[in-house]
Design a protein around this motif. Structure first.
Motif, PDB file in Angstrom:
ATOM      1  N   THR A  95       0.957  -1.608  -0.257  1.00  0.00           N
ATOM      2  CA  THR A  95      -0.230  -0.480  -0.187  1.00  0.00           C
ATOM      3  C   THR A  95       0.796   0.701   0.282  1.00  0.00           C
ATOM      4  OG1 THR A  95      -1.661   1.098   1.401  1.00  0.00           O
ATOM      5  CG2 THR A  95      -0.583  -0.373   2.702  1.00  0.00           C
ATOM      6  N   LEU A  96       0.311   2.222  -0.147  1.00  0.00           N
ATOM      7  CA  LEU A  96       1.182   3.903  -0.241  1.00  0.00           C
ATOM      8  C   LEU A  96       0.507   4.330   0.775  1.00  0.00           C
ATOM      9  CD1 LEU A  96       0.300   4.905  -4.260  1.00  0.00           C
ATOM     10  CD2 LEU A  96       1.819   3.844  -3.605  1.00  0.00           C
ATOM     11  N   PRO A  97       1.193   5.036   1.051  1.00  0.00           N
ATOM     12  CA  PRO A  97       1.125   5.727   2.373  1.00  0.00           C
ATOM     13  C   PRO A  97      -0.245   6.932   2.531  1.00  0.00           C
ATOM     14  CG  PRO A  97       3.358   6.207   1.748  1.00  0.00           C
ATOM     15  CD  PRO A  97       2.834   5.958   0.458  1.00  0.00           C
ATOM     16  N   SER A  98      -1.227   7.206   1.209  1.00  0.00           N
ATOM     17  CA  SER A  98      -1.767   7.702   2.004  1.00  0.00           C
ATOM     18  C   SER A  98      -2.865   6.530   1.896  1.00  0.00           C
ATOM     19  CB  SER A  98      -2.503   8.445   0.156  1.00  0.00           C
ATOM     20  OG  SER A  98      -2.424   7.479  -0.830  1.00  0.00           O
ATOM     21  N   VAL A  99      -3.576   5.645   1.511  1.00  0.00           N
ATOM     22  CA  VAL A  99      -3.862   4.324   1.972  1.00  0.00           C
ATOM     23  C   VAL A  99      -3.529   4.186   2.964  1.00  0.00           C
ATOM     24  CG1 VAL A  99      -4.854   2.305   0.485  1.00  0.00           C
ATOM     25  CG2 VAL A  99      -4.025   4.349  -0.794  1.00  0.00           C
ATOM     26  N   SER A 100      -2.764   3.831   3.425  1.00  0.00           N
ATOM     27  CA  SER A 100      -2.817   3.225   4.629  1.00  0.00           C
ATOM     28  C   SER A 100      -3.043   4.011   5.392  1.00  0.00           C
ATOM     29  CB  SER A 100      -0.981   2.672   5.050  1.00  0.00           C
ATOM     30  OG  SER A 100      -0.495   4.058   4.848  1.00  0.00           O
ATOM     31  N   ALA A 101      -2.929   5.523   5.536  1.00  0.00           N
ATOM     32  CA  ALA A 101      -3.314   6.665   6.455  1.00  0.00           C
ATOM     33  C   ALA A 101      -4.919   6.511   6.958  1.00  0.00           C
ATOM     34  CB  ALA A 101      -2.080   7.747   6.874  1.00  0.00           C
ATOM     35  N   ASP A 102      -4.995   7.006   4.896  1.00  0.00           N
ATOM     36  CA  ASP A 102      -6.457   6.608   5.566  1.00  0.00           C
ATOM     37  C   ASP A 102      -7.843   6.112   5.607  1.00  0.00           C
ATOM     38  OD1 ASP A 102      -9.140   8.496   5.460  1.00  0.00           O
ATOM     39  OD2 ASP A 102      -8.258   8.970   3.074  1.00  0.00           O
ATOM     40  N   LEU A 103      -7.522   5.461   4.540  1.00  0.00           N
ATOM     41  CA  LEU A 103      -8.498   3.932   3.673  1.00  0.00           C
ATOM     42  C   LEU A 103      -8.730   2.430   4.630  1.00  0.00           C
ATOM     43  CD1 LEU A 103     -11.081   3.220   2.620  1.00  0.00           C
ATOM     44  CD2 LEU A 103      -9.406   2.377  -0.070  1.00  0.00           C
ATOM     45  N   LEU A 104      -7.482   2.416   4.515  1.00  0.00           N
ATOM     46  CA  LEU A 104      -6.541   0.894   5.089  1.00  0.00           C
ATOM     47  C   LEU A 104      -7.277   0.436   6.521  1.00  0.00           C
ATOM     48  CD1 LEU A 104      -5.457  -1.490   3.595  1.00  0.00           C
ATOM     49  CD2 LEU A 104      -3.675  -1.207   4.416  1.00  0.00           C
ATOM     50  N   PRO A 105      -7.737   1.192   7.362  1.00  0.00           N
ATOM     51  CA  PRO A 105      -8.152   0.890   9.196  1.00  0.00           C
ATOM     52  C   PRO A 105      -9.172   0.265   8.506  1.00  0.00           C
ATOM     53  CG  PRO A 105      -6.872   2.646   9.190  1.00  0.00           C
ATOM     54  CD  PRO A 105      -6.515   2.775   7.820  1.00  0.00           C
ATOM     55  N   VAL A 165      -3.656  16.314  -4.660  1.00  0.00           N
ATOM     56  CA  VAL A 165      -2.470  16.184  -4.768  1.00  0.00           C
ATOM     57  C   VAL A 165      -2.707  17.663  -4.138  1.00  0.00           C
ATOM     58  CG1 VAL A 165       0.051  16.022  -4.429  1.00  0.00           C
ATOM     59  CG2 VAL A 165      -0.891  14.823  -5.975  1.00  0.00           C
ATOM     60  N   ILE A 166      -2.195  18.488  -2.461  1.00  0.00           N
ATOM     61  CA  ILE A 166      -2.723  19.247  -1.359  1.00  0.00           C
ATOM     62  C   ILE A 166      -1.277  19.610  -0.855  1.00  0.00           C
ATOM     63  CG2 ILE A 166      -4.485  18.823  -1.492  1.00  0.00           C
ATOM     64  CD1 ILE A 166      -4.085  18.200   1.380  1.00  0.00           C
ATOM     65  N   PHE A 167      -1.046  20.946  -0.852  1.00  0.00           N
ATOM     66  CA  PHE A 167      -0.733  21.931  -0.716  1.00  0.00           C
ATOM     67  C   PHE A 167      -1.357  22.090   1.079  1.00  0.00           C
ATOM     68  CE2 PHE A 167       0.416  23.087  -4.344  1.00  0.00           C
ATOM     69  CZ  PHE A 167       1.786  23.699  -4.641  1.00  0.00           C
ATOM     70  N   ALA A 168      -0.357  21.595   1.719  1.00  0.00           N
ATOM     71  CA  ALA A 168      -0.837  21.525   3.494  1.00  0.00           C
ATOM     72  C   ALA A 168       0.376  21.806   4.561  1.00  0.00           C
ATOM     73  CB  ALA A 168      -0.283  20.157   4.055  1.00  0.00           C
ATOM     74  N   VAL A 169      -0.645  22.792   5.092  1.00  0.00           N
ATOM     75  CA  VAL A 169       0.435  23.478   6.074  1.00  0.00           C
ATOM     76  C   VAL A 169      -0.263  23.628   7.703  1.00  0.00           C
ATOM     77  CG1 VAL A 169       0.931  25.113   4.633  1.00  0.00           C
ATOM     78  CG2 VAL A 169      -0.913  25.725   5.988  1.00  0.00           C
ATOM     79  N   ILE A 239       3.778  19.047  -0.404  1.00  0.00           N
ATOM     80  CA  ILE A 239       2.823  18.435  -1.355  1.00  0.00           C
ATOM     81  C   ILE A 239       2.165  16.863  -0.892  1.00  0.00           C
ATOM     82  CG2 ILE A 239       3.212  18.594  -3.982  1.00  0.00           C
ATOM     83  CD1 ILE A 239       5.256  21.165  -3.912  1.00  0.00           C
ATOM     84  N   ILE A 240       1.514  17.113  -0.318  1.00  0.00           N
ATOM     85  CA  ILE A 240       1.332  15.237  -0.704  1.00  0.00           C
ATOM     86  C   ILE A 240      -0.059  15.061  -0.931  1.00  0.00           C
ATOM     87  CG2 ILE A 240       0.668  16.298   2.217  1.00  0.00           C
ATOM     88  CD1 ILE A 240       2.696  12.914   1.175  1.00  0.00           C
ATOM     89  N   SER A 241      -0.588  14.218  -1.115  1.00  0.00           N
ATOM     90  CA  SER A 241      -1.801  13.556  -1.168  1.00  0.00           C
ATOM     91  C   SER A 241      -2.274  13.453   0.515  1.00  0.00           C
ATOM     92  CB  SER A 241      -1.376  11.464  -1.393  1.00  0.00           C
ATOM     93  OG  SER A 241      -0.730  11.717  -2.886  1.00  0.00           O
ATOM     94  N   GLN A 242      -3.629  14.097  -0.590  1.00  0.00           N
ATOM     95  CA  GLN A 242      -4.197  14.544   0.645  1.00  0.00           C
ATOM     96  C   GLN A 242      -5.119  13.070   1.659  1.00  0.00           C
ATOM     97  OE1 GLN A 242      -8.188  15.546  -0.854  1.00  0.00           O
ATOM     98  NE2 GLN A 242      -8.794  17.508   1.134  1.00  0.00           N
ATOM     99  N   GLY A 243      -4.803  11.662   1.384  1.00  0.00           N
ATOM    100  CA  GLY A 243      -5.530  10.240   2.174  1.00  0.00           C
ATOM    101  C   GLY A 243      -4.345  10.528   3.408  1.00  0.00           C
ATOM    102  N   VAL A 244      -3.021  11.003   3.362  1.00  0.00           N
ATOM    103  CA  VAL A 244      -1.814  10.874   4.043  1.00  0.00           C
ATOM    104  C   VAL A 244      -2.095  11.776   5.265  1.00  0.00           C
ATOM    105  CG1 VAL A 244       0.143  11.420   4.549  1.00  0.00           C
ATOM    106  CG2 VAL A 244       0.099  10.562   2.370  1.00  0.00           C
ATOM    107  N   VAL A 245      -2.640  13.182   5.282  1.00  0.00           N
ATOM    108  CA  VAL A 245      -2.768  13.956   6.490  1.00  0.00           C
ATOM    109  C   VAL A 245      -4.382  14.496   6.591  1.00  0.00           C
ATOM    110  CG1 VAL A 245      -0.638  15.091   5.854  1.00  0.00           C
ATOM    111  CG2 VAL A 245      -2.890  15.869   4.202  1.00  0.00           C
ATOM    112  N   ALA A 246      -5.309  13.367   6.091  1.00  0.00           N
ATOM    113  CA  ALA A 246      -6.763  13.514   6.024  1.00  0.00           C
ATOM    114  C   ALA A 246      -6.961  13.832   7.835  1.00  0.00           C
ATOM    115  CB  ALA A 246      -7.472  12.175   5.297  1.00  0.00           C
ATOM    116  N   ASP A 247      -6.436  12.515   8.732  1.00  0.00           N
ATOM    117  CA  ASP A 247      -6.773  12.579   9.891  1.00  0.00           C
ATOM    118  C   ASP A 247      -6.688  14.265  10.543  1.00  0.00           C
ATOM    119  OD1 ASP A 247      -7.716  10.517   9.753  1.00  0.00           O
ATOM    120  OD2 ASP A 247      -6.504   9.481  10.124  1.00  0.00           O
ATOM    121  N   ASP A 248      -4.965  14.405   9.682  1.00  0.00           N
ATOM    122  CA  ASP A 248      -4.134  15.739  10.724  1.00  0.00           C
ATOM    123  C   ASP A 248      -5.249  16.817   9.830  1.00  0.00           C
ATOM    124  OD1 ASP A 248      -1.919  15.460  11.877  1.00  0.00           O
ATOM    125  OD2 ASP A 248      -2.123  14.211   9.516  1.00  0.00           O
ATOM    126  N   ILE A 249      -6.413  17.375   9.296  1.00  0.00           N
ATOM    127  CA  ILE A 249      -6.914  18.100   8.937  1.00  0.00           C
ATOM    128  C   ILE A 249      -8.298  17.943   9.532  1.00  0.00           C
ATOM    129  CG2 ILE A 249      -8.592  18.681   6.615  1.00  0.00           C
ATOM    130  CD1 ILE A 249      -6.365  17.895   4.862  1.00  0.00           C
TER     131      ILE A 249
END
Length: 299
Positions: A95-105, A165-169, A239-249
């Motif tokens: 899995t890619l990080p964006s999937v493991s952080a957001d959808l996979l659990p 893909v977003i610019f996250a801050v 600059i990251i896939s949105q799924g990676v930081v979905a929980d942070d947002i």
């Protein structure tokens, strides 16, 4: 098996030297094994040169079947190990990080209810490594963005959803209202490295906007490092896939800059080896993936 492994590992590494290192053999041994394989088949599979190796027409045809054969044997060995241990064969997921952080659990929880006796192994990594692992039989399924076209031969792709893909801050960042990516030239930017699934999309986005790069650019695929740099004193822009930081947002720790990044959206889906009959566990996991992604779309 030895002949097929030498052939596949040479292609994965790009040279006889790399294959020898991966197989813990000497380079002359790998070279002789490949020559023996070509003698057995009666064709030349590889062109050898100082710059590495390249496939002949016959080698390109044979590659898919060699990888499928090794994958089938790898799955068989894993099943035998599980049988000897008195448990079900593990389901191996890349899995890619964006999937493991957001959808996979959520998918794992749903799958556990469908098949409670099946253990699951999850491996996260760059898309190129994951595709190589899928082709070689290290994984039963791969979840992520579609890989380069030249590496998708012999694989299937079933789209689950589209991801931005977003610019996250960090929330409260002084540039949190910036709408122009070019205006971030003085900022510390976390950028996807070569080999990352989103790198081609980000590069194209930058070219379209006339941005040659950022002077304070750091290339990384590390989620832990990315969060530390974005949320910490560095106040980096990620600059990251949105799924990676979905929980942070969702938790209010981060936000996405209001920059139009629709052109960097891309399909995320399930990759599997073509012409391979899925096991019951694989079918149930695919069902859990599709049901979970549909539920997420409706929320």
């Amino acid at each position: 098996m030895r002949h097929l492994s030498a052939f596949v590992e040479t292609l994965r590494g790009g040279s006889l030297k790399a294959a020898a290192e991966r197989m813990f053999l000497t380079q002359p041994t790998v070279s002789k094994t490949l020559s023996d394989l070509e003698t057995i088949l009666g064709v030349t599979l590889l062109n050898r040169g100082r710059g590495g190796v390249s496939l002949t027409r016959e080698g390109a045809v044979f590659r898919q079947f060699a990888e499928q054969g090794l994958a089938a044997v790898s799955h068989g060995l894993a099943s035998l190990d599980a049988l000897s241990a008195g448990r079900a064969a593990p389901l191996r997921i890349g899995t890619l990080p964006s999937v493991s952080a957001d959808l996979l659990p959520d998918v794992i929880l749903r799958f556990s209810a469908l098949s409670p006796a099946t253990p699951v192994t999850v491996v996260e990594g760059p898309i190129t490594d994951l595709i190589n692992g899928l082709r070689a039989g290290d994984f039963d399924l791969l979840i992520g963005r579609m890989g380069p076209p030249d590496r998708m031969t012999g694989l299937t792709f079933t789209q689950l959803y589209s991801e931005k893909v977003i610019f996250a801050v960090a929330r409260g960042h002084p540039r949190s209202e910036t709408t122009d990516a070019a205006a971030l030239a003085d900022q510390r930017i976390l950028y996807p490295p070569p080999g990352a699934a989103i790198r081609p999309l980000v590069d194209r986005f930058m070219i379209e906007r006339g941005i040659a790069g950022y002077s304070h650019q750091i290339e990384t695929v590390s989620g832990a490092f990315g969060r530390a740099m974005t949320l910490g004193a560095a106040q980096a822009i990620w600059i990251i896939s949105q799924g990676v930081v979905a929980d942070d947002i969702a938790a209010g720790r981060m936000l996405a800059l209001p920059i139009d990044t629709d052109s960097m959206s891309g399909p995320v889906g399930i990759m599997a080896r073509a012409e391979e009959e899925p096991t019951p566990a694989i079918r149930l996991f695919r069902q859990a993936l599709q049901e979970t992604s549909k539920r997420s779309d409706n929320i």
